[in-house]
Design a protein around this motif. Structure first.
Motif, mmCIF file in Angstrom:
data_model
loop_
_atom_site.group_PDB
_atom_site.id
_atom_site.type_symbol
_atom_site.label_atom_id
_atom_site.label_comp_id
_atom_site.label_asym_id
_atom_site.label_seq_id
_atom_site.Cartn_x
_atom_site.Cartn_y
_atom_site.Cartn_z
ATOM 1 N N PRO A 192 0.785 -1.229 0.000
ATOM 2 C CA PRO A 192 0.000 0.000 0.000
ATOM 3 C C PRO A 192 0.825 1.291 0.000
ATOM 4 O O PRO A 192 0.256 2.372 0.003
ATOM 5 C CB PRO A 192 -0.801 -0.110 1.293
ATOM 6 N N ALA A 193 2.144 1.224 0.011
ATOM 7 C CA ALA A 193 2.959 2.443 -0.046
ATOM 8 C C ALA A 193 2.778 3.107 -1.413
ATOM 9 O O ALA A 193 2.495 2.445 -2.407
ATOM 10 C CB ALA A 193 4.427 2.123 0.197
ATOM 11 N N SER A 194 2.971 4.424 -1.445
ATOM 12 C CA SER A 194 2.857 5.188 -2.679
ATOM 13 C C SER A 194 3.808 6.378 -2.591
ATOM 14 O O SER A 194 4.257 6.729 -1.492
ATOM 15 C CB SER A 194 1.428 5.699 -2.863
ATOM 16 N N PRO A 195 4.120 7.003 -3.721
ATOM 17 C CA PRO A 195 4.972 8.200 -3.653
ATOM 18 C C PRO A 195 4.395 9.255 -2.707
ATOM 19 O O PRO A 195 5.140 9.918 -1.985
ATOM 20 C CB PRO A 195 5.002 8.696 -5.100
ATOM 21 N N GLU A 196 3.087 9.375 -2.691
ATOM 22 C CA GLU A 196 2.444 10.369 -1.828
ATOM 23 C C GLU A 196 2.620 10.025 -0.352
ATOM 24 O O GLU A 196 2.908 10.895 0.464
ATOM 25 C CB GLU A 196 0.949 10.479 -2.173
ATOM 26 N N SER A 197 2.437 8.748 0.007
ATOM 27 C CA SER A 197 2.575 8.363 1.420
ATOM 28 C C SER A 197 4.029 8.461 1.879
ATOM 29 O O SER A 197 4.308 8.813 3.019
ATOM 30 C CB SER A 197 2.025 6.960 1.666
ATOM 31 N N ILE A 198 4.953 8.168 0.973
ATOM 32 C CA ILE A 198 6.376 8.290 1.299
ATOM 33 C C ILE A 198 6.741 9.756 1.514
ATOM 34 O O ILE A 198 7.401 10.120 2.495
ATOM 35 C CB ILE A 198 7.234 7.651 0.186
#
Length: 69
Positions: A49-55
């Protein structure tokens, strides 16, 4: 697996790199983190579920606001 790279101007020392690696590796879906003091770049290998936005959001929360490359 995907990869994203950020420029993080706030990286100043090895402690900064260590903090970023430790925090990002705890994010669900992050598979690998590379950070470099000289280039001030952070490269993250991730899957859902990680994404560039969450990172990016986590980097901001730990006071290392990123700029997407």
């Amino acid at each position: 697996m995907a990869e994203v790279e950020f420029f993080v101007p706030a990286i100043h020392c090895a402690h900064c790199v260590h903090t970023i690696k430790m925090e990002l590796q705890e994010l669900n879906g992050v598979q690998g983190v590379e950070a470099d003091v000289t280039s001030k770049k952070v490269r993250v290998k991730y899957e859902a579920p990680a994404s560039p936005e969450s990172i990016a959001k986590l980097l901001e929360e730990i006071n290392y606001p990123p700029q997407r490359i």
